[in-house]
Design an enzyme around this catalytic site. Structure first.
Site, PDB file in Angstrom:
ATOM      1  N   LYS A 194      33.973  48.941  35.095  1.00 54.84           N
ATOM      2  CA  LYS A 194      35.354  48.468  34.975  1.00 54.84           C
ATOM      3  C   LYS A 194      35.655  48.071  33.523  1.00 54.84           C
ATOM      4  O   LYS A 194      34.787  47.546  32.816  1.00 54.84           O
ATOM      5  CB  LYS A 194      35.539  47.267  35.904  1.00 54.84           C
ATOM      6  CG  LYS A 194      36.954  46.755  36.070  1.00 54.84           C
ATOM      7  CD  LYS A 194      36.971  45.621  37.094  1.00 54.84           C
ATOM      8  CE  LYS A 194      38.364  45.074  37.320  1.00 54.84           C
ATOM      9  NZ  LYS A 194      38.370  43.980  38.334  1.00 54.84           N
ATOM     10  N   SER A 239      42.151  44.523  41.544  1.00 53.48           N
ATOM     11  CA  SER A 239      42.260  45.013  40.192  1.00 53.48           C
ATOM     12  C   SER A 239      41.255  46.109  39.843  1.00 53.48           C
ATOM     13  O   SER A 239      41.418  46.791  38.826  1.00 53.48           O
ATOM     14  CB  SER A 239      42.072  43.841  39.211  1.00 53.48           C
ATOM     15  OG  SER A 239      40.765  43.306  39.298  1.00 53.48           O
ATOM     16  N   SER A 241      40.001  41.801  44.451  1.00 54.46           N
ATOM     17  CA  SER A 241      39.927  42.904  43.489  1.00 54.46           C
ATOM     18  C   SER A 241      38.779  43.870  43.709  1.00 54.46           C
ATOM     19  O   SER A 241      38.763  44.951  43.117  1.00 54.46           O
ATOM     20  CB  SER A 241      39.851  42.345  42.064  1.00 54.46           C
ATOM     21  OG  SER A 241      41.070  41.744  41.717  1.00 54.46           O
TER      22      SER A 241
END
Length: 555
Positions: free
Chosen positions: A146, A219, A243
């Site tokens: 990420k 997210s 997330s």
């Protein structure tokens, strides 16, 4: 050839200076992609609603590359490379190529660095050939990262353009995986400020592979879309409101949010995040099989990360390998949270799960009553922004970046000024009281684990991920949770509706959710469910999953 990325819904525009900087970043990305991996204009200009078959059908991947990316999980890849059935170079090549194809139809990447991955993979193959053994348990396994997690030689940001920096060192978890033999090849998208349940950012809008008119969640948006497209087998997610679980559920994969500080987050957000004064973030795996979740945690815990970071709780990991059936295993079913009744496909998935669970010997299934969801959600939405959103606005002003609609949505309850130390303390007292009350409520229900929705419906339409109830509540009480795929998918528009017993809205939020359902087209969206355990009962959660795995047909 130009690199076109499918974008059905445009983004808000910032200042000319901001737009020029974003264009330069995107142009630099595109320049690294060879013409041989650019999708035909016929696909990117007129993509199908479901793009999951594009990598197989586009003709850019060889048969062996399709087999490598579609027939193995992380455990299987590690075994195949260790036995020399596959080379690390072949694996890295296949996943890097598939990742850039996936990006063109879902906008899931912030960086793509195939050359670096192949260099690392060749080193690993040479090491195995020379020494007759692997470097570690992830030898040659590709792992996607990420954007905000530090990876040496690559860019991080905290969801704002002004925070974009080039990192010189790996974050602690990334370093553990590198030492275990992992190969890094991409960084993946996250939303503005890392605080949406949709991956809409400066790089574009990350799309749901099963229906590009829907969100991929957030997210950890890019990870979920990439894994669903089989462009990754294992990704690193973070979760402070859903997330990991939200995008995993939207994209039909596994996601595990541990209890806070069970796994390391050192160097993930340099300088910290004000929300963590009262709501701690967690990190965990996103993948396609249960055993890959287990492997992810085992590799980290075997490295004793608590020695480097004493904030971590050194509870040993038992996971699936040491799971023993609990008799009876008491599973509570929470059909809704008392504030929003989930949309029809979610209820259908719960009914499917209950029909399977009730057939397992030694498993007791009972209804679980929700507990003051609205109070918990009001509290956490305010706790996320103790400065009233001032830092958000300062980041935007620094570069002329526009405020996206979901950014305004998430800060609106907290806007009004910095609450100061007294306000943060008051939030802490209320949070702890809430947790104590909820623990008593759980005990009174007499269950070992809880099965419930992951979200208020299937993957939502773009810019409508408003209600985080079913995930953020468990961040507030700091319970571990796993989302897992079901065979249920949303039907075509108009094919199903709320059951008669659920016909009456129970709140204003529920009314809004029903309007979104009536308006939207969710066809093809996969449905995940969520299993939750008490704080620090992470091992017990996996033991329960192992006990129901066969009955639910979980990979």
């Amino acid at each position: 050839m130009p690199l076109k990325v499918v974008q059905p819904v445009p983004l808000p525009k910032g200042t000319d200076e901001y737009e020029a900087k974003i264009k330069a970043i995107l142009d630099d990305f595109a320049a690294k992609v060879p013409d041989s991996l650019v999708l035909p204009e016929s696909i990117t200009s007129n993509p199908p609603k479901d793009v999951t078959s594009v990598p197989r059908d586009c003709g850019l991947l060889a048969a062996e590359e399709l087999d490598i990316t579609e027939k193995y999980d992380a455990v299987g890849l590690a075994e195949a490379i260790a036995s020399k059935k596959l080379t690390a170079v072949a694996v890295a090549t296949a996943f890097a190529k598939r990742a850039i194809i996936a990006h063109q139809v879902t906008c899931c990447l912030t960086e793509w660095f195939m050359d670096e991955a192949l260099e690392r993979a060749k080193f690993l193959d040479d090491y195995l050939e020379k020494n007759g053994k692997t470097i570690g348990p992830l030898h040659g396994v590709p792992i996607s990262v990420k954007e905000h997690q530090a990876l040496a030689g690559h860019y991080t940001s905290f969801g704002w353009l002004d925070t974009r920096t080039l990192d010189k060192e790996d974050a602690q978890m990334v370093r553990i995986f590198r030492n275990a033999g992992a190969v890094f090849y991409v960084k993946t998208t996250q939303p503005q400020g890392i605080m949406h349940l949709e991956g809409v950012s400066q790089y574009g809008r990350t799309l749901n592979p099963y229906n590009i008119n829907l969100s991929s969640g957030g997210s950890t948006a890019g990870e979920a879309a990439l894994i669903a497209m089989r462009g990754s087998v294992l990704g690193i997610g973070t979760d402070i409101g859903g997330s990991i679980r939200g995008p995993s559920g939207f994209c039909g994969i596994y996601g595990f949010k541990p209890t806070s500080y069970y796994l390391p987050m050192k160097d993930f957000l340099v300088g910290g995040f004000g929300a963590e004064l009262n709501v701690l973030c967690s990190t965990g795996p996103m993948c396609n099989t249960m055993r890959d979740m287990d492997l992810f945690v085992k590799v980290i815990k075997d490295a004793n990360p608590h020695i480097e970071d004493p904030r971590l709780v050194p509870i040993p990991w038992k996971g699936l390998s040491a799971a023993t059936p609990k008799t009876p295993l008491k599973i509570g079913i929470m059909w809704h949270d008392g504030n929003i009744i989930p949309q029809p496909p979610v209820t259908r998935a719960l009914e499917w799960a209950v029909s399977k669970l009730t057939q397992i010997p030694g498993v007791e299934v009972k209804n679980f009553a929700p507990f003051q969801t609205k109070r918990g959600m009001d509290n956490i939405r305010k706790a996320y922004w103790p400065d009233g959103g001032a830092a958000v606005k300062a980041h935007l002003a620094a570069t002329g970046e526009p405020m996206f609609p979901l950014t305004q949505w998430i800060i609106k309850d907290a806007e009004g000024g910095d609450i100061g130390s007294a306000g943060v303390l008051a939030q802490r007292v209320e949070r702890d009281n809430f947790r104590i009350e909820y623990s008593a409520h759980w005990a009174a229900q007499d269950v070992d684990v809880l099965l419930c929705p992951m979200f208020i419906g299937p993957a939502c339409e773009h810019d409508t991920s408003f209600y985080w109830n079913y995930t953020a509540f468990f961040n507030y009480v700091d319970h571990p949770g796993v989302v897992f795929p079901t065979p249920v998918k949303a039907l075509a528009k108009g094919a199903e509706d709320y059951r008669p017993e659920n016909a009456t809205p129970i709140s204003e939020e529920d009314k809004h959710v029903r309007k979104l359902w009536a308006k939207g087209d969710f066809e093809g969206a996969p449905i995940d469910l969520q299993m939750v355990a008490r704080k620090y009962y992470d091992n017990e959660l996996f033991s329960a999953l192992a006990q129901v795995k066969e009955a639910l047909g979980l990979p």
